[in-house]
Scaffold this motif. Structure first.
Motif, PDB file in Angstrom:
ATOM      1  N   THR A 104       0.796  -1.212   0.000  1.00 47.15           N
ATOM      2  CA  THR A 104       0.000   0.000   0.000  1.00 47.15           C
ATOM      3  C   THR A 104       0.833   1.269   0.000  1.00 47.15           C
ATOM      4  OG1 THR A 104      -0.095  -0.093   2.414  1.00 47.15           O
ATOM      5  CG2 THR A 104      -1.905  -1.133   1.210  1.00 47.15           C
ATOM      6  N   LEU A 105       2.137   1.138   0.012  1.00 48.82           N
ATOM      7  CA  LEU A 105       2.976   2.333  -0.010  1.00 48.82           C
ATOM      8  C   LEU A 105       3.055   2.900  -1.420  1.00 48.82           C
ATOM      9  CD1 LEU A 105       5.940   1.159   2.237  1.00 48.82           C
ATOM     10  CD2 LEU A 105       4.070   2.678   2.865  1.00 48.82           C
ATOM     11  N   PRO A 106       2.949   4.222  -1.574  1.00 47.72           N
ATOM     12  CA  PRO A 106       3.023   4.796  -2.907  1.00 47.72           C
ATOM     13  C   PRO A 106       4.416   4.667  -3.500  1.00 47.72           C
ATOM     14  CG  PRO A 106       2.994   6.533  -1.248  1.00 47.72           C
ATOM     15  CD  PRO A 106       2.731   5.247  -0.526  1.00 47.72           C
ATOM     16  N   LEU A 107       4.470   4.350  -4.772  1.00 49.83           N
ATOM     17  CA  LEU A 107       5.755   4.219  -5.468  1.00 49.83           C
ATOM     18  C   LEU A 107       6.023   5.511  -6.226  1.00 49.83           C
ATOM     19  CD1 LEU A 107       8.093   2.372  -6.178  1.00 49.83           C
ATOM     20  CD2 LEU A 107       6.769   1.506  -8.109  1.00 49.83           C
ATOM     21  N   ARG A 108       6.845   6.334  -5.634  1.00 47.79           N
ATOM     22  CA  ARG A 108       7.122   7.636  -6.236  1.00 47.79           C
ATOM     23  C   ARG A 108       8.089   7.487  -7.407  1.00 47.79           C
ATOM     24  NH1 ARG A 108       7.244   8.485  -0.732  1.00 47.79           N
ATOM     25  NH2 ARG A 108       9.496   8.249  -0.648  1.00 47.79           N
ATOM     26  N   ALA A 109       7.826   8.224  -8.462  1.00 45.92           N
ATOM     27  CA  ALA A 109       8.689   8.175  -9.650  1.00 45.92           C
ATOM     28  C   ALA A 109       9.943   8.987  -9.374  1.00 45.92           C
ATOM     29  CB  ALA A 109       7.944   8.718 -10.852  1.00 45.92           C
ATOM     30  N   GLN A 110      10.905   8.360  -8.717  1.00 48.12           N
ATOM     31  CA  GLN A 110      12.116   9.042  -8.282  1.00 48.12           C
ATOM     32  C   GLN A 110      13.320   8.373  -8.923  1.00 48.12           C
ATOM     33  OE1 GLN A 110      12.434   9.138  -4.061  1.00 48.12           O
ATOM     34  NE2 GLN A 110      14.427  10.122  -4.025  1.00 48.12           N
ATOM     35  N   PRO A 111      14.113   9.087  -9.698  1.00 48.49           N
ATOM     36  CA  PRO A 111      15.255   8.463 -10.365  1.00 48.49           C
ATOM     37  C   PRO A 111      16.322   8.029  -9.359  1.00 48.49           C
ATOM     38  CG  PRO A 111      15.316  10.845 -10.636  1.00 48.49           C
ATOM     39  CD  PRO A 111      13.989  10.523 -10.013  1.00 48.49           C
ATOM     40  N   SER A 112      17.069   6.994  -9.735  1.00 48.64           N
ATOM     41  CA  SER A 112      18.135   6.494  -8.876  1.00 48.64           C
ATOM     42  C   SER A 112      19.329   7.443  -8.905  1.00 48.64           C
ATOM     43  CB  SER A 112      18.573   5.108  -9.338  1.00 48.64           C
ATOM     44  OG  SER A 112      19.746   4.706  -8.668  1.00 48.64           O
ATOM     45  N   GLN A 113      20.089   7.418  -7.828  1.00 48.15           N
ATOM     46  CA  GLN A 113      21.301   8.226  -7.754  1.00 48.15           C
ATOM     47  C   GLN A 113      22.463   7.552  -8.493  1.00 48.15           C
ATOM     48  OE1 GLN A 113      22.177   9.148  -3.656  1.00 48.15           O
ATOM     49  NE2 GLN A 113      20.148  10.006  -3.255  1.00 48.15           N
ATOM     50  N   CYS A 114      22.237   6.327  -8.967  1.00 42.76           N
ATOM     51  CA  CYS A 114      23.296   5.577  -9.661  1.00 42.76           C
ATOM     52  C   CYS A 114      22.908   5.323 -11.107  1.00 42.76           C
ATOM     53  CB  CYS A 114      23.519   4.221  -8.989  1.00 42.76           C
ATOM     54  SG  CYS A 114      23.920   4.268  -7.236  1.00 42.76           S
ATOM     55  N   PRO A 115      23.861   5.356 -12.031  1.00 42.02           N
ATOM     56  CA  PRO A 115      23.582   4.868 -13.383  1.00 42.02           C
ATOM     57  C   PRO A 115      23.269   3.381 -13.308  1.00 42.02           C
ATOM     58  CG  PRO A 115      25.890   5.505 -13.146  1.00 42.02           C
ATOM     59  CD  PRO A 115      25.227   5.844 -11.865  1.00 42.02           C
ATOM     60  N   CYS A 116      22.589   2.858 -14.321  1.00 41.70           N
ATOM     61  CA  CYS A 116      22.109   1.483 -14.261  1.00 41.70           C
ATOM     62  C   CYS A 116      23.241   0.467 -14.086  1.00 41.70           C
ATOM     63  CB  CYS A 116      21.285   1.159 -15.507  1.00 41.70           C
ATOM     64  SG  CYS A 116      20.384  -0.400 -15.372  1.00 41.70           S
ATOM     65  N   THR A 117      24.349   0.683 -14.759  1.00 42.63           N
ATOM     66  CA  THR A 117      25.471  -0.266 -14.635  1.00 42.63           C
ATOM     67  C   THR A 117      25.979  -0.337 -13.198  1.00 42.63           C
ATOM     68  OG1 THR A 117      26.951   1.522 -15.339  1.00 42.63           O
ATOM     69  CG2 THR A 117      26.257  -0.071 -17.018  1.00 42.63           C
ATOM     70  N   GLN A 118      26.026   0.809 -12.539  1.00 42.64           N
ATOM     71  CA  GLN A 118      26.492   0.845 -11.156  1.00 42.64           C
ATOM     72  C   GLN A 118      25.472   0.214 -10.212  1.00 42.64           C
ATOM     73  OE1 GLN A 118      27.352   4.787  -9.718  1.00 42.64           O
ATOM     74  NE2 GLN A 118      28.148   4.086  -7.759  1.00 42.64           N
ATOM     75  N   ALA A 119      24.182   0.513 -10.434  1.00 46.05           N
ATOM     76  CA  ALA A 119      23.127  -0.058  -9.594  1.00 46.05           C
ATOM     77  C   ALA A 119      23.125  -1.574  -9.697  1.00 46.05           C
ATOM     78  CB  ALA A 119      21.768   0.505 -10.005  1.00 46.05           C
ATOM     79  N   LEU A 120      23.262  -2.091 -10.912  1.00 48.06           N
ATOM     80  CA  LEU A 120      23.279  -3.536 -11.110  1.00 48.06           C
ATOM     81  C   LEU A 120      24.489  -4.160 -10.417  1.00 48.06           C
ATOM     82  CD1 LEU A 120      22.136  -6.078 -12.482  1.00 48.06           C
ATOM     83  CD2 LEU A 120      23.572  -5.533 -14.471  1.00 48.06           C
ATOM     84  N   GLU A 121      25.641  -3.523 -10.566  1.00 45.51           N
ATOM     85  CA  GLU A 121      26.860  -4.066  -9.961  1.00 45.51           C
ATOM     86  C   GLU A 121      26.740  -4.110  -8.435  1.00 45.51           C
ATOM     87  OE1 GLU A 121      30.117  -6.020  -9.563  1.00 45.51           O
ATOM     88  OE2 GLU A 121      29.388  -5.488 -11.569  1.00 45.51           O
ATOM     89  N   LYS A 122      26.178  -3.068  -7.842  1.00 41.59           N
ATOM     90  CA  LYS A 122      26.045  -3.031  -6.384  1.00 41.59           C
ATOM     91  C   LYS A 122      25.019  -4.058  -5.902  1.00 41.59           C
ATOM     92  CE  LYS A 122      27.649   1.626  -5.318  1.00 41.59           C
ATOM     93  NZ  LYS A 122      27.418   2.823  -4.489  1.00 41.59           N
ATOM     94  N   LEU A 123      23.949  -4.226  -6.654  1.00 36.00           N
ATOM     95  CA  LEU A 123      22.946  -5.225  -6.305  1.00 36.00           C
ATOM     96  C   LEU A 123      23.551  -6.624  -6.355  1.00 36.00           C
ATOM     97  CD1 LEU A 123      19.994  -6.077  -5.726  1.00 36.00           C
ATOM     98  CD2 LEU A 123      19.628  -6.107  -8.212  1.00 36.00           C
ATOM     99  N   ILE A 124      24.255  -6.914  -7.427  1.00 38.66           N
ATOM    100  CA  ILE A 124      24.884  -8.227  -7.583  1.00 38.66           C
ATOM    101  C   ILE A 124      25.868  -8.489  -6.447  1.00 38.66           C
ATOM    102  CG2 ILE A 124      26.517  -9.533  -8.999  1.00 38.66           C
ATOM    103  CD1 ILE A 124      25.160  -8.359 -11.468  1.00 38.66           C
ATOM    104  N   LEU A 125      26.660  -7.493  -6.108  1.00 38.83           N
ATOM    105  CA  LEU A 125      27.654  -7.643  -5.045  1.00 38.83           C
ATOM    106  C   LEU A 125      26.976  -7.949  -3.705  1.00 38.83           C
ATOM    107  CD1 LEU A 125      30.727  -7.454  -4.590  1.00 38.83           C
ATOM    108  CD2 LEU A 125      30.384  -5.056  -3.941  1.00 38.83           C
ATOM    109  N   LYS A 126      25.876  -7.259  -3.436  1.00 38.27           N
ATOM    110  CA  LYS A 126      25.155  -7.465  -2.175  1.00 38.27           C
ATOM    111  C   LYS A 126      24.585  -8.872  -2.099  1.00 38.27           C
ATOM    112  CE  LYS A 126      23.851  -5.213   1.585  1.00 38.27           C
ATOM    113  NZ  LYS A 126      24.823  -4.566   2.489  1.00 38.27           N
TER     114      LYS A 126
END
Length: 465
Positions: free
Chosen positions: A14-36
């Motif tokens: 029920t939480l609203p999903l705000r259209a807020q861009p990420s602070q990371c470019p996609c390549t960086q976001a993916l790399e950090k997610l994979i690492l975690k």
């Protein structure tokens, strides 16, 4: 096992999903997610035994990430966590998982709200109308002799806008419903007094505006559909309805069992309705076990992956406790985790994959017990099924449960690219790999097929015939 918290992936977000861009470019976001995930997901080594497959999949995502914008990146990150097929592992933002691409109800209805409201004054159809449910005002319109469409009139969530189609009803009693992330749930619906609409499998109740029936009657039925109750169905059989095991309902469940102790003790047969129960905490059903179990319960244990993230979460939880609450157990766990970073830790007393619990049984209890479960029964509610099935007087009726019990005690965490978040478990069950439950579910003793409309009536007949 008693104190473990199982967070469900079944809740209706029920939480609203705000259209807020990420602070990371996609390549960086993916790399950090994979690492975690690679460092801290308890199921990683088990689910990536085919290293060639995994490495190829990861490289493909890396190549695709170079050309993805923020919205495209969300689907890419989701594709990565989906690879592990774990209901307790997902990526999202603002507490909400990213939506599945190509959701069934991505279309809108073309309609004039004022004309629709005027048409309701003369409609002969008892289902058509304007309904409310938490966070939504819904219009229900018949668009075909055998089909109704439920559309948004007002929404508290930015993820759903006016005229979006939220669900469909078929004349044969079945529904198709889109959750907050637009993933699809299907099941059966019932209408009561032309004023209440109950979507059984997902436990959603919609109340029709300005119903032309007795309001007290509606309120009574609404409380029954939405709430916890214990009542007598016949001279021999009673029913206990437990729609959730979440922490906020602990007192409600305790008071319900205390208030109806005499009914619990005197009922020859007991039906426990866990349909749509998303789980919560195993503490919720401890008072019930002496009435339904045998003298011994065999529990399987779990092992936790010791990570700094989990340690930090425990320390944060410790700070949130009342000053009078003992933290000795948590302190010991934190010390053990710190001493074993990167390794798995078993917090059970024996340190073994299983242990046996001895119960003091209630002097009076039901002779036969049926538990109703369906696809909406998940997480700690599934563990209740797991241990209850060990009792000779218990049978589970329904369909396979949700299947979210192999990896648990999940937390919502940051992985370095706000507002992206990762929901990730901290332990793996030690019954693996011999007895997997994720995506499979706990199997019923008696399968109830789609031709059985009233499960409670079926259960009563099963017990009393």
């Amino acid at each position: 096992m008693k104190r473990l918290l199982y967070l469900s992936a079944l809740f209706l977000f029920t939480l609203p999903l705000r259209a807020q861009p990420s602070q990371c470019p996609c390549t960086q976001a993916l790399e950090k997610l994979i690492l975690k995930v690679e460092r801290e997901y308890p199921g990683f080594s088990t689910k990536t035994k085919d290293t060639t497959l995994y490495q190829g999949f990861r490289q493909t995502l890396h190549d695709q990430a170079k050309s993805r914008n923020d919205k495209g990146c969300q689907s890419l990150l989701k594709k990565y966590t989906d690879f592990f097929k774990d209901p307790h592992l997902w990526v999202g933002a603002n507490g909400t998982p990213f939506a599945t691409a190509g959701g069934t109800f991505s279309e809108k209805i073309t309609i004039d709200f004022k004309e629709f409201e005027q048409s309701l004054q003369t409609t002969p159809d008892s289902l058509e109308g304007i309904y409310t449910m938490p966070g939504y005002k819904i219009g229900l319109k018949k668009v075909h002799p055998n089909e109704y469409i439920g559309f948004i009139i007002e929404s508290a969530s930015q993820a759903w806008q006016p005229k979006d189609i939220k669900f469909k009803l078929l004349a044969n009693g079945y529904f198709t419903y889109a959750l907050m992330d637009r993933s699809i749930q299907k099941g059966q619906y019932q209408s009561f007094y032309g004023a209440l609409l109950f979507l059984e499998q997902i436990q959603v109740v919609l109340t029709k505006q300005v119903p032309r029936v007795n309001k007290a009657q509606i309120e009574s039925r609404l409380q029954e559909l939405e709430g916890f109750y214990f009542k007598k169905l016949s001279e021999k059989t009673s029913i206990l309805r437990l729609p959730s095991f979440e922490y906020q309902h602990l007192e409600t469940i305790s008071q319900l069992l205390t208030k109806h102790t005499s009914l619990l003790e005197s009922s020859k047969n007991l039906i426990i309705d866990l349909r749509g129960n998303p789980g919560g905490t195993t503490d919720a059903y401890q008072k019930l076990l002496p009435y339904i179990s045998g003298k011994f319960i065999r529990h399987t244990t779990a092992e936790f992956l010791a990570t700094q993230t989990y340690i930090t979460n425990l320390e944060t939880y410790k700070k949130s406790l009342d000053k009078q609450t003992s933290t000795q157990g948590i302190d010991q766990q934190i010390q053990t985790l710190k001493a074993n970073l990167g390794s798995f830790v078993n917090f059970s007393k024996t340190g073994q994959p299983a242990y046996v619990d001895t119960l003091t049984l209630a002097p009076k209890s039901p002779q036969q017990i049926i538990i109703l479960a369906n696809k909406g029964t998940g997480s700690s509610a599934e563990y209740f099924l797991f241990i209850a099935k060990q009792s000779k007087k218990v049978k589970v009726l329904g369909t396979p449960s949700y299947g979210a019990l192999d990896y648990g005690n999940a937390y919502l965490i940051d992985f370095g690219c706000p507002p992206y978040q990762l929901f990730m478990p901290t332990y793996r069950a030690l019954r693996l790999p011999d007895y997997p439950i994720d995506t499979i579910g706990i199997q019923p003793d008696v399968y109830l097929d789609q031709s059985i409309k009233d499960w409670v009536a079926f259960a009563v007949d099963y017990l009393e015939q």
